[in-house]
Enzyme design. Structure first.
Site, PDB file in Angstrom:
ATOM      1  N   HIS A   1       0.733  -1.344  -0.039  1.00 39.50           N
ATOM      2  CA  HIS A   1      -0.077   0.122  -0.125  1.00 39.50           C
ATOM      3  C   HIS A   1       0.956   1.234   0.149  1.00 39.50           C
ATOM      4  CE1 HIS A   1      -2.746  -3.075   1.579  1.00 39.50           C
ATOM      5  NE2 HIS A   1      -3.835  -2.378   1.048  1.00 39.50           N
TER       6      HIS A   1
ATOM      7  N   ASP B   1      -5.152  -6.425  -7.177  1.00 38.16           N
ATOM      8  CA  ASP B   1      -5.359  -5.541  -6.122  1.00 38.16           C
ATOM      9  C   ASP B   1      -5.309  -4.222  -6.475  1.00 38.16           C
ATOM     10  OD1 ASP B   1      -5.261  -4.926  -3.306  1.00 38.16           O
ATOM     11  OD2 ASP B   1      -3.422  -6.280  -2.871  1.00 38.16           O
TER      12      ASP B   1
END
Length: 412
Positions: A263, A333
């Site tokens: 992230h 993702d």
């Protein structure tokens, strides 16, 4: 439009050393080898030569190109009601958006309010979006997805009136397949009640590094033994299927050995990843259990010296589709995560992900928020086809896989 050259492994390693570890979450994915063991020869061999793996063409006419592209998008948005999300409602009803991703919190603004306040509210929100979907150009249901793994990674929480579920680590420690299936069936019943039809779970990453800030440290893995993970993931998927909820195993080709959080930025697993991490994916795919496979953004030079897994044709089309034989939907993702956004930029990442073999492009709108991201992305991908940088057949292949997946949502 000029695209950047592939980032070198040296650059990835340099940037990896600058990445701060953290636990912020978005939508994301025999005995294990010890860290002292060397990778197997097949793990360090040259990356597999990718070959196209596309579903058989269906005889029915294809929707127009923009509608096919729209079906490839899974997008996060703000709003507790459809009226509070007019651009998303328009994207569903007029553009044919293929899927939405629900969150309980809004990370860009720091708000604890996003899409989920109560069961009744979520049910009404999803019903309005689904009504727009079946009345729109696609005339097929939306994928309505969230991350409901259990433990620390849940969007339907006790604070919103839902019953929380045990973590993967708890289920793995007990290693009772019947208990896992029962717990997951209860989880899935809550999803079904509010209209969610796709759970981005289970995690099938090996807990190779228990201090991994995004997997092991958050108790998201069933354990370090591939056979244990397969047993537990099988029961988890069966529990979802009992309530007609689709599954997506993650994070291919394995995120459990990482030391960083994608992230936030680049995560290089070249020195830590072992081929044993493929075993749960291989066995579950061979058993025909998953409904989709969700990719990791990890960089692994032994699989692809230039690109992280989500953008790697060698990893998705060559390894997952070719070697493991997966012909179903591949979900990325979140393509706004730091590991992708900071290195490649949004436009290049979209092109590379599609060319790599990704079918569903996840845009969580949780790292950054862009209200008009659906139309911009459709325009972008349509432009790739128009100027010859992408074969339209690649879009059609993903559309067919998605259509096949959505067909399974029809009432029994």
């Amino acid at each position: 439009m000029t695209f950047r050259q592939p980032i070198s492994r040296r650059a990835f390693l340099r940037r990896s050393g600058l990445v701060a570890l953290g636990g912020v979450l978005a939508a994301c994915t025999g005995p294990t080898a010890s860290p002292s063991q060397q990778p197997s020869a097949s793990a360090t061999a040259s990356p597999p030569t990718p070959t196209p793996h596309e579903p058989t063409a269906s005889p029915e006419p294809l929707p127009d190109l923009r509608a096919r592209i729209a079906q490839m998008l899974l997008v996060g948005f703000r709003g507790l009601t459809a009226d509070e999300a007019p651009k998303t409602l328009r994207a569903v009803g007029a553009l044919g958006l293929g899927g939405v991703l629900l969150f309980d919190r809004d990370l860009p603004s720091g708000s604890n309010v996003r899409n989920i306040a109560s069961a009744e509210q979520v049910r009404a929100l999803v019903a309005d979006l689904q009504a727009a979907a079946v009345a729109g150009p696609a005339t097929v249901p939306l994928l309505v997805a969230l991350d409901q793994e259990g433990g620390l990674v849940e969007r339907l929480t006790a604070a919103r009136g839902f019953v929380e579920s045990p973590s993967a680590a708890e289920l793995g420690a007990a290693d009772d397949a019947d208990a896992t299936r029962q717990a997951t069936r209860a989880l899935a019943a809550q999803l079904a009640t509010v209209g969610v039809n796709l759970d981005l779970a289970p995690v099938v990453d090996l807990n190779v590094n228990p201090e991994n800030p995004i997997i092991g440290a958050l108790d998201r893995s069933f354990g370090a033994d591939p056979s244990l993970i397969v047993r537990q993931a099988t029961a988890f998927i069966e529990g979802l299927h009992d309530e007609r909820i689709l599954s997506a195993i993650k994070h291919f080709p394995g995120h459990g050995s990482s030391t960083g959080d994608t992230h936030l930025g680049v995560v290089d697993v070249t020195e830590t990843w072992r081929e044993v991490e493929l075993e749960p994916f291989r066995d579950l795919v061979a058993a025909g259990l998953p409904d989709a496979v969700l990719t990791a953004h990890v960089f692994n030079a032994s699989l692809d010296p230039d690109y992280p897994a989500t953008l790697s044709r060698a990893t998705i089309d060559g390894l997952l589709r070719g070697r493991l034989g997966w012909d179903g939907v591949v979900i990325s993702d979140d393509l706004q995560m730091g590991a992708i956004r900071d290195e490649f930029g949004y436009e290049e990442a979209m092109r590379l992900a599609i060319e790599a073999g990704v079918d569903v492009l996840t845009i969580a709108n949780q790292q950054v928020y862009e209200e008009g991201i659906v139309e911009r992305t459709i325009d972008l991908v349509e432009g790739f086809v128009a100027d010859g940088r992408m074969d339209e057949g690649r879009i059609s292949a993903s559309w067919r896989r998605i259509a096949r997946l959505k067909a399974s949502l029809a009432p029994a």
